[in-house]
Write a protein that holds these residues in place. Structure first.
Motif, PDB file in Angstrom:
ATOM      1  N   ARG A  95       0.739  -0.927  -0.042  1.00 49.60           N
ATOM      2  CA  ARG A  95      -0.086  -0.050  -0.033  1.00 49.60           C
ATOM      3  C   ARG A  95       1.128   1.118   0.287  1.00 49.60           C
ATOM      4  NH1 ARG A  95      -4.014   0.662   5.089  1.00 49.60           N
ATOM      5  NH2 ARG A  95      -2.261   1.834   5.787  1.00 49.60           N
ATOM      6  N   ASP A  96       1.819   1.449   0.988  1.00 53.74           N
ATOM      7  CA  ASP A  96       2.556   2.500   1.195  1.00 53.74           C
ATOM      8  C   ASP A  96       4.031   2.440   0.728  1.00 53.74           C
ATOM      9  OD1 ASP A  96       0.374   3.756   2.253  1.00 53.74           O
ATOM     10  OD2 ASP A  96       0.719   2.558   4.267  1.00 53.74           O
ATOM     11  N   GLY A  97       4.562   1.528   0.392  1.00 53.30           N
ATOM     12  CA  GLY A  97       5.890   1.366   0.029  1.00 53.30           C
ATOM     13  C   GLY A  97       6.903   0.831   1.024  1.00 53.30           C
ATOM     14  N   HIS A 133       9.665   2.504   2.362  1.00 54.94           N
ATOM     15  CA  HIS A 133       9.967   3.743   3.068  1.00 54.94           C
ATOM     16  C   HIS A 133       8.956   4.180   3.682  1.00 54.94           C
ATOM     17  CE1 HIS A 133      13.921   3.347   0.450  1.00 54.94           C
ATOM     18  NE2 HIS A 133      14.440   3.494   1.891  1.00 54.94           N
ATOM     19  N   GLY A 134       7.747   4.124   3.104  1.00 57.01           N
ATOM     20  CA  GLY A 134       6.543   4.900   3.449  1.00 57.01           C
ATOM     21  C   GLY A 134       5.873   4.173   4.823  1.00 57.01           C
ATOM     22  N   SER A 148       6.557  -3.661  -5.424  1.00 55.84           N
ATOM     23  CA  SER A 148       6.355  -2.155  -4.751  1.00 55.84           C
ATOM     24  C   SER A 148       7.559  -2.079  -3.737  1.00 55.84           C
ATOM     25  CB  SER A 148       4.857  -2.456  -3.714  1.00 55.84           C
ATOM     26  OG  SER A 148       5.039  -3.679  -3.102  1.00 55.84           O
ATOM     27  N   ASP A 171      15.027   5.848  -5.961  1.00 51.56           N
ATOM     28  CA  ASP A 171      14.784   5.391  -4.335  1.00 51.56           C
ATOM     29  C   ASP A 171      13.388   5.558  -3.974  1.00 51.56           C
ATOM     30  OD1 ASP A 171      17.556   5.254  -4.093  1.00 51.56           O
ATOM     31  OD2 ASP A 171      17.999   7.519  -3.962  1.00 51.56           O
ATOM     32  N   HIS A 192       9.298   8.261  -0.884  1.00 49.04           N
ATOM     33  CA  HIS A 192       9.716   8.509   0.713  1.00 49.04           C
ATOM     34  C   HIS A 192      10.963   8.166   0.792  1.00 49.04           C
ATOM     35  CE1 HIS A 192       5.137   7.660   1.125  1.00 49.04           C
ATOM     36  NE2 HIS A 192       5.212   8.905   1.975  1.00 49.04           N
ATOM     37  N   GLY A 193      11.614   7.555  -0.105  1.00 48.71           N
ATOM     38  CA  GLY A 193      13.064   7.254   0.160  1.00 48.71           C
ATOM     39  C   GLY A 193      14.025   8.479  -0.218  1.00 48.71           C
ATOM     40  N   MET A 198       3.486   3.569  -6.630  1.00 50.82           N
ATOM     41  CA  MET A 198       3.416   2.246  -5.998  1.00 50.82           C
ATOM     42  C   MET A 198       3.251   2.575  -4.557  1.00 50.82           C
ATOM     43  SD  MET A 198       3.288  -0.347  -7.864  1.00 50.82           S
ATOM     44  CE  MET A 198       4.327  -1.711  -8.052  1.00 50.82           C
ATOM     45  N   GLU A 199       3.778   3.917  -4.081  1.00 49.93           N
ATOM     46  CA  GLU A 199       3.852   4.202  -2.894  1.00 49.93           C
ATOM     47  C   GLU A 199       2.578   5.010  -2.357  1.00 49.93           C
ATOM     48  OE1 GLU A 199       7.476   6.050  -1.437  1.00 49.93           O
ATOM     49  OE2 GLU A 199       8.413   5.395  -3.379  1.00 49.93           O
ATOM     50  N   MET A 200       1.617   5.396  -3.220  1.00 48.66           N
ATOM     51  CA  MET A 200       0.424   6.008  -2.822  1.00 48.66           C
ATOM     52  C   MET A 200      -0.921   5.395  -3.094  1.00 48.66           C
ATOM     53  SD  MET A 200       2.017   8.688  -2.159  1.00 48.66           S
ATOM     54  CE  MET A 200       3.873   9.001  -2.649  1.00 48.66           C
ATOM     55  N   VAL A 201      -1.822   5.479  -2.466  1.00 47.89           N
ATOM     56  CA  VAL A 201      -3.196   5.095  -2.496  1.00 47.89           C
ATOM     57  C   VAL A 201      -3.723   6.263  -3.362  1.00 47.89           C
ATOM     58  CG1 VAL A 201      -5.587   4.743  -1.333  1.00 47.89           C
ATOM     59  CG2 VAL A 201      -3.385   4.047  -0.226  1.00 47.89           C
TER      60      VAL A 201
END
Lengths: 191, 191, 191, 191
Positions: free
Chosen positions: C20-22, C24-25, C107, D21, D24-25, D110-113
């Motif tokens: 969902r958030d990766g 690092h997230g 992901s 990265d 968030h990375g 991929m890190e986001m809804v």
DNA sequence: ACAAACGGGACCACCCGTTACT
DNA sequence: AGTAACGGGTGGTCCCGTTTGT
């Protein structure tokens, strides 16, 4: 009994690690790792926690130094010789540790407020014991009481200070210089 | 200007806390709490982390001691007087701190392996600087070069050791005794 | 036994949150919060830190997909049916997660430089494993070796890409379209 | 005007770092460091914070891909050629980046809804735009409308998936295979 | 347009102590 | 006597955003 051996090894490792990294800089994790002792022994042998280990380490270190002092005076003909020998052995230990060891008591004591801490109290007892041991040795070698009681703390101070200096300079020189001075000092008193 | 004031206050607080609780025993949390500085300033003023703070604290402490030594020699007629004064002021500071202060350099250095640590290196530089300052002072007061260079480290060792002893005994006595001895030592050299 | 259950729950939660958030997230804080596991278990079950959790999550996700692939081929009469079923189940999972899940491996992999990271390496192993599983399934269903080894990666690519598309479009349509195409592709090979 | 240049360089660096990265990375610190742009520009050029940078990066990445698609169709005689060229250039970029780049949109998405995030929304717009561009290109090359609208998303899915695979395998092979398949697919449609 | 300091908060790692279960 | 899991709390680092001066 293997019970005491584990405990003993933990304490001896603690003495070494506390000298090198300080009390707060040494964790249980590294201690058991370097000592090769089981995790479970921590709470078993030291229910009082890290503080109990600290006290044991300070006392063990104190014992060793006191024994060294006694041994040097017994094995020497004169007080000056005894003092020389004492400093000399201390210098050897310093060199042997790669200049990472210092006084096993001072290294812990520097991180504690003495009056509100059992470790500080243990450190104080250690210092007093060494001063008494030196005074006893001096007297057995002919130095008279009022002067012996003045001289002893001074000799301890000289060793203590020279250990700090040697550690930082990474030379045995400061200890040797302090030893020479201490021996001369004692020689001029006991004739 | 209020720019560097925050950084300065953090360093000064660090000098004090490191003396009392040691390097590893002092957390950023308590530091900013006692210094009254914002948490966010940590990474801003010390991007190198705690180590950078440590180096700054050691250097600041070193500066203060070096200045004290210089000042004592300038303000005194004889080398013996200067040494007495130096030890005396050190004793005052120790008492004033409630016997929680020790040498600002030694307290950090005892937790470090000198050869592999910038803090150890900073501590060594501090010690060398003091020895040089004392040697300079002695020479300016009439002690001749070969002897002045031997005497200076010994005097530093005496102070260093007596601070440890005083902290543990919670008396200024060890410093006073070391002072008396140091003064006598210097007096017999410079005539 | 309740021993490994905590660890397992953390990993399963990680698989879901990483999708969902990766990587690092996703913070440990949210992980333990959503998994309902104690904070202190982190360092106990994953001494290698977050990276170790990441590897475990990637491998767990990889296992699940590989198992799904194997299951689909075993339960189907033809290769085309198996592929349809595989994509279909994947679409179900995507819908069930509210279009927040994507490939559990991709992901994480998208945030890593593969060649210098254990997570990248774990992701690569996962991909290779799926390709092998698909190739095996195809061969068991009658697709001959040279072609089966070419087709398998292409099918994986189709699924992988359609998951990304479905997530962004918030429709199962892209997966359905990819499924139809993939099935047709396989059907024309295995006769 | 130098104003836009700084902003532009930050965005381009963001595109690259986000691919490598993840969103968030990637921190502002590293961004300004790698872009060589001043700290103060952050809040000046992106008052909306990191999210604004993210949207700009997604849109810039989206623009580049859309332009590439358009360019390939314009420069090619047939739809199959155009698709080959498009995949080929994508493969070149992947290799040139040392297999650290992937789709500039997917890596952020991929890190986001998607449904609750402006970055997810920007990513969706990007995908729709590509699909439209491909559909337009196909139609201009002779593929008829209902089929062109079915084929376009599939081609995007193929590229998207093959980029993931290529990154993990560290070979251009998956992209080449997808390209061959895509070209064949298009060729059979447009005659 | 940029620079420097502030400011709180979150991150991951690790610590020390305790409890169950061998 | 020893193991393994728990459990909360703190460690230092760094992040993102804002404010204040040029």
């Amino acid at each position: 009994m293997a019970e005491t051996e584990t405990r003993q090894r933990m304490i001896e490792t603690a003495v070494r690690l506390f000298q090198r990294d300080g009390y707060h800089g040494t964790s249980w994790r590294r201690l058991v790792q370097e000592a090769g002792t089981p995790w479970g022994s921590i709470h078993h042998h030291f229910p009082g926690g890290k503080e109990e280990l600290g006290v044991a380490a300070v006392e063990t270190g104190s014992d060793a130094v006191a024994a060294l002092i006694g041994h040097c005076f017994e094995a020497s003909d004169s007080a000056a010789d005894a003092v020389s020998r004492w400093f000399e052995v201390s210098a050897e230990l310093m060199v042997a540790s790669g200049f990472t060891s210092a006084c096993p008591v001072a290294s812990v004591a520097m991180e504690m407020v003495p009056q509100s801490n059992v470790l500080g109290a243990a450190s104080r007892r250690a210092l007093e014991r060494w001063e008494a041991a030196v005074a006893d040795g001096l007297e057995a070698s002919g130095v008279r009481p009022p002067r012996s009681r003045e001289l002893a703390p001074l000799l301890v101070v000289l060793l203590e200070g020279s250990l700090v200096s040697a550690r930082l300079h990474e030379t045995r020189e400061p200890i040797a210089a302090a030893a020479a001075h201490a021996a001369e000092l004692v020689r001029s008193e006991a004739r």
